[in-house]
Motif scaffolding. Structure first.
Motif, PDB file in Angstrom:
ATOM      1  N   GLY A 154       0.886  -1.183   0.001  1.00  0.00           N
ATOM      2  CA  GLY A 154       0.002  -0.172   0.120  1.00  0.00           C
ATOM      3  C   GLY A 154       0.846   1.331   0.124  1.00  0.00           C
ATOM      4  O   GLY A 154       2.030   1.282   0.545  1.00  0.00           O
ATOM      5  N   LEU A 155       0.539   2.300  -0.769  1.00  0.00           N
ATOM      6  CA  LEU A 155       1.225   3.559  -0.798  1.00  0.00           C
ATOM      7  C   LEU A 155       0.148   4.550  -0.141  1.00  0.00           C
ATOM      8  O   LEU A 155      -0.935   5.012  -0.670  1.00  0.00           O
ATOM      9  N   LEU A 156       0.852   5.128   0.894  1.00  0.00           N
ATOM     10  CA  LEU A 156       0.274   6.188   1.525  1.00  0.00           C
ATOM     11  C   LEU A 156       0.709   7.356   1.526  1.00  0.00           C
ATOM     12  O   LEU A 156       1.838   7.521   1.717  1.00  0.00           O
ATOM     13  N   PHE A 157       0.435   8.297   0.692  1.00  0.00           N
ATOM     14  CA  PHE A 157       1.087   9.627   0.208  1.00  0.00           C
ATOM     15  C   PHE A 157       0.638  10.751   1.205  1.00  0.00           C
ATOM     16  O   PHE A 157      -0.534  10.822   1.654  1.00  0.00           O
ATOM     17  N   GLY A 158       1.410  11.662   1.578  1.00  0.00           N
ATOM     18  CA  GLY A 158       1.291  12.586   2.106  1.00  0.00           C
ATOM     19  C   GLY A 158       2.220  13.667   2.761  1.00  0.00           C
ATOM     20  O   GLY A 158       3.515  13.290   2.485  1.00  0.00           O
ATOM     21  N   SER A 159       2.045  14.943   3.037  1.00  0.00           N
ATOM     22  CA  SER A 159       3.104  15.831   3.599  1.00  0.00           C
ATOM     23  C   SER A 159       3.527  15.482   4.819  1.00  0.00           C
ATOM     24  O   SER A 159       4.791  15.953   5.036  1.00  0.00           O
ATOM     25  N   PHE A 160       2.699  14.820   5.691  1.00  0.00           N
ATOM     26  CA  PHE A 160       3.054  14.360   7.002  1.00  0.00           C
ATOM     27  C   PHE A 160       3.956  15.596   7.860  1.00  0.00           C
ATOM     28  O   PHE A 160       4.935  15.676   8.085  1.00  0.00           O
ATOM     29  N   ASN A 161       3.216  16.888   7.735  1.00  0.00           N
ATOM     30  CA  ASN A 161       3.362  18.143   8.434  1.00  0.00           C
ATOM     31  C   ASN A 161       2.966  18.468   9.609  1.00  0.00           C
ATOM     32  O   ASN A 161       2.304  19.556   9.727  1.00  0.00           O
TER      33      ASN A 161
ATOM     34  N   VAL B 211       9.194   4.350   5.083  1.00  0.00           N
ATOM     35  CA  VAL B 211       9.129   5.565   4.356  1.00  0.00           C
ATOM     36  C   VAL B 211      10.057   5.621   3.329  1.00  0.00           C
ATOM     37  O   VAL B 211      11.106   5.286   3.314  1.00  0.00           O
ATOM     38  N   LEU B 212       9.628   6.543   2.172  1.00  0.00           N
ATOM     39  CA  LEU B 212      10.195   6.640   1.167  1.00  0.00           C
ATOM     40  C   LEU B 212      10.644   8.209   0.624  1.00  0.00           C
ATOM     41  O   LEU B 212       9.505   8.863   0.816  1.00  0.00           O
ATOM     42  N   ASP B 213      11.416   8.471   0.059  1.00  0.00           N
ATOM     43  CA  ASP B 213      11.782   9.842  -0.440  1.00  0.00           C
ATOM     44  C   ASP B 213      11.800   9.821  -1.924  1.00  0.00           C
ATOM     45  O   ASP B 213      12.440  10.939  -2.493  1.00  0.00           O
ATOM     46  N   ILE B 214      10.983   8.943  -2.367  1.00  0.00           N
ATOM     47  CA  ILE B 214      11.090   8.806  -3.872  1.00  0.00           C
ATOM     48  C   ILE B 214      10.845  10.206  -4.678  1.00  0.00           C
ATOM     49  O   ILE B 214      11.546  10.634  -5.695  1.00  0.00           O
ATOM     50  N   GLU B 215       9.883  11.080  -4.073  1.00  0.00           N
ATOM     51  CA  GLU B 215       9.189  12.224  -4.672  1.00  0.00           C
ATOM     52  C   GLU B 215      10.287  13.418  -4.557  1.00  0.00           C
ATOM     53  O   GLU B 215       9.974  14.362  -5.169  1.00  0.00           O
ATOM     54  N   PHE B 216      11.365  13.272  -3.738  1.00  0.00           N
ATOM     55  CA  PHE B 216      12.206  14.201  -3.642  1.00  0.00           C
ATOM     56  C   PHE B 216      12.919  14.311  -4.928  1.00  0.00           C
ATOM     57  O   PHE B 216      13.658  15.408  -5.168  1.00  0.00           O
ATOM     58  N   ARG B 217      13.008  13.382  -5.765  1.00  0.00           N
ATOM     59  CA  ARG B 217      14.142  13.161  -6.803  1.00  0.00           C
ATOM     60  C   ARG B 217      13.076  13.294  -8.141  1.00  0.00           C
ATOM     61  O   ARG B 217      13.835  13.172  -9.388  1.00  0.00           O
ATOM     62  N   LEU B 218      12.112  13.480  -8.043  1.00  0.00           N
ATOM     63  CA  LEU B 218      11.065  13.796  -9.176  1.00  0.00           C
ATOM     64  C   LEU B 218      10.578  15.155  -9.358  1.00  0.00           C
ATOM     65  O   LEU B 218      10.899  16.072  -8.340  1.00  0.00           O
ATOM     66  N   PRO B 219      10.129  15.549 -10.526  1.00  0.00           N
ATOM     67  CA  PRO B 219       9.779  17.244 -10.638  1.00  0.00           C
ATOM     68  C   PRO B 219       8.615  17.513  -9.641  1.00  0.00           C
ATOM     69  O   PRO B 219       7.649  16.575  -9.300  1.00  0.00           O
ATOM     70  N   LYS B 220       8.838  18.696  -9.623  1.00  0.00           N
ATOM     71  CA  LYS B 220       7.819  19.291  -8.345  1.00  0.00           C
ATOM     72  C   LYS B 220       6.706  20.261  -9.125  1.00  0.00           C
ATOM     73  O   LYS B 220       7.224  20.730 -10.260  1.00  0.00           O
ATOM     74  N   PRO B 221       5.561  20.182  -8.740  1.00  0.00           N
ATOM     75  CA  PRO B 221       4.672  19.367  -7.879  1.00  0.00           C
ATOM     76  C   PRO B 221       4.739  17.924  -8.146  1.00  0.00           C
ATOM     77  O   PRO B 221       4.910  17.419  -9.206  1.00  0.00           O
ATOM     78  N   SER B 222       4.677  17.169  -7.191  1.00  0.00           N
ATOM     79  CA  SER B 222       4.484  15.738  -7.353  1.00  0.00           C
ATOM     80  C   SER B 222       3.069  15.357  -7.661  1.00  0.00           C
ATOM     81  O   SER B 222       2.015  15.949  -7.106  1.00  0.00           O
ATOM     82  N   TYR B 223       3.158  14.326  -8.634  1.00  0.00           N
ATOM     83  CA  TYR B 223       1.672  13.760  -9.076  1.00  0.00           C
ATOM     84  C   TYR B 223       1.883  12.085  -8.979  1.00  0.00           C
ATOM     85  O   TYR B 223       2.937  11.512  -9.239  1.00  0.00           O
TER      86      TYR B 223
ATOM     87  N   ILE C 143       0.560   9.490 -10.350  1.00  0.00           N
ATOM     88  CA  ILE C 143       0.940   8.792 -11.543  1.00  0.00           C
ATOM     89  C   ILE C 143       2.290   8.794 -11.830  1.00  0.00           C
ATOM     90  O   ILE C 143       2.820   7.851 -12.246  1.00  0.00           O
ATOM     91  N   ASP C 144       3.162   9.936 -11.756  1.00  0.00           N
ATOM     92  CA  ASP C 144       4.334   9.717 -11.810  1.00  0.00           C
ATOM     93  C   ASP C 144       5.169   8.922 -10.949  1.00  0.00           C
ATOM     94  O   ASP C 144       6.318   8.483 -11.330  1.00  0.00           O
ATOM     95  N   THR C 145       5.011   9.200  -9.741  1.00  0.00           N
ATOM     96  CA  THR C 145       5.420   8.483  -8.591  1.00  0.00           C
ATOM     97  C   THR C 145       5.323   6.897  -8.812  1.00  0.00           C
ATOM     98  O   THR C 145       6.184   6.098  -8.797  1.00  0.00           O
ATOM     99  N   LEU C 146       4.032   6.603  -9.200  1.00  0.00           N
ATOM    100  CA  LEU C 146       3.658   5.166  -9.336  1.00  0.00           C
ATOM    101  C   LEU C 146       4.489   4.626 -10.495  1.00  0.00           C
ATOM    102  O   LEU C 146       4.949   3.454 -10.354  1.00  0.00           O
ATOM    103  N   ASP C 147       4.555   5.330 -11.686  1.00  0.00           N
ATOM    104  CA  ASP C 147       5.453   4.908 -12.936  1.00  0.00           C
ATOM    105  C   ASP C 147       6.875   4.727 -12.398  1.00  0.00           C
ATOM    106  O   ASP C 147       7.351   3.633 -12.852  1.00  0.00           O
TER     107      ASP C 147
END
Length: 200
Positions: free
Chosen positions: A15-22, A82-94, A96-100
């Motif tokens: 399961g992938l739980l996305f969030g800012s966790f802020n 915990v994953l930081d994968i979106e830190f290395r992807l273009p911003k803002p995060s989408y 579908i891009d993270t899933l790909d």
């Protein structure tokens, strides 16, 4: 800190739980652990989003700091990562891009999107929403005050998870005003926030 290269064996659902966790709080942790242990998911990966296209950047703690707090919060729980994968992807995060990207890193792994019932009605506005609905299962946990669409898309499954009505916004306000946040946050997370002077 968990790495995207440390994987669960293929064929098991993650399961992938996305969030800012802020910041990450008790409500997040209860939900993630429930989904990891009371469903057919082998693990839940918490994906820290550096910037959501639906949220303002103001009042958002540095992404590395939020990642560290999540790692502290889930330490010792082998079903959560915990994953930081979106830190290395273009911003803002989408999503579908993270899933790909995750599918490229973990070919053969079956991923499930986890989302609250408050987000489901807005899903058609997401980037490549048609692909998300067609290509991946979505486990939705109801939110008080939100009615789920009827009928639901065939890839959507409703999970009756226990929910705590805890708001990260409320926690940040309490921290700014010097009010107690005991039990709203894991003790170690609160200690780190106070030691670093976050949200004040």
């Amino acid at each position: 800190m968990s790495s995207p290269t440390s994987v669960t064996p293929s064929g098991r659902k993650v399961g992938l739980l996305f969030g800012s966790f802020n910041p990450i709080h008790t409500g997040h942790l209860i939900l993630a652990n429930f989904l990891a242990t009371h469903t057919d998911l082998a693990e839940v990966w918490l994906i820290v989003s550096p910037q959501s296209p639906f949220k303002a950047q103001a009042d958002l703690l540095d992404e590395q700091a939020r990642l560290t707090l999540v790692a502290s919060a889930i330490a010792g729980n082998e079903r959560l990562r915990v994953l930081d994968i979106e830190f290395r992807l273009p911003k803002p995060s989408y999503t579908i891009d993270t899933l790909d990207q995750l599918r490229q890193l973990h070919p053969g792994q079956e991923f499930v999107l986890l989302m609250g019932g408050d987000n489901l009605p807005g899903l058609p506005r997401w980037k490549a929403a048609d692909r998300l609905l067609a290509e991946v299962e979505i486990y939705v946990y109801p939110r008080p005050g939100y009615t789920l669409p009827d009928p639901l898309p065939p890839t959507v499954r409703v999970i009756q998870a226990p929910l705590l009505d805890i708001s990260a916004t409320f926690i940040r306000r309490c921290l700014r005003e010097g009010l107690s946040v005991r039990y709203l946050l894991p003790e170690l997370v609160e200690q780190q926030i106070r030691a670093e002077g976050y949200y004040v």
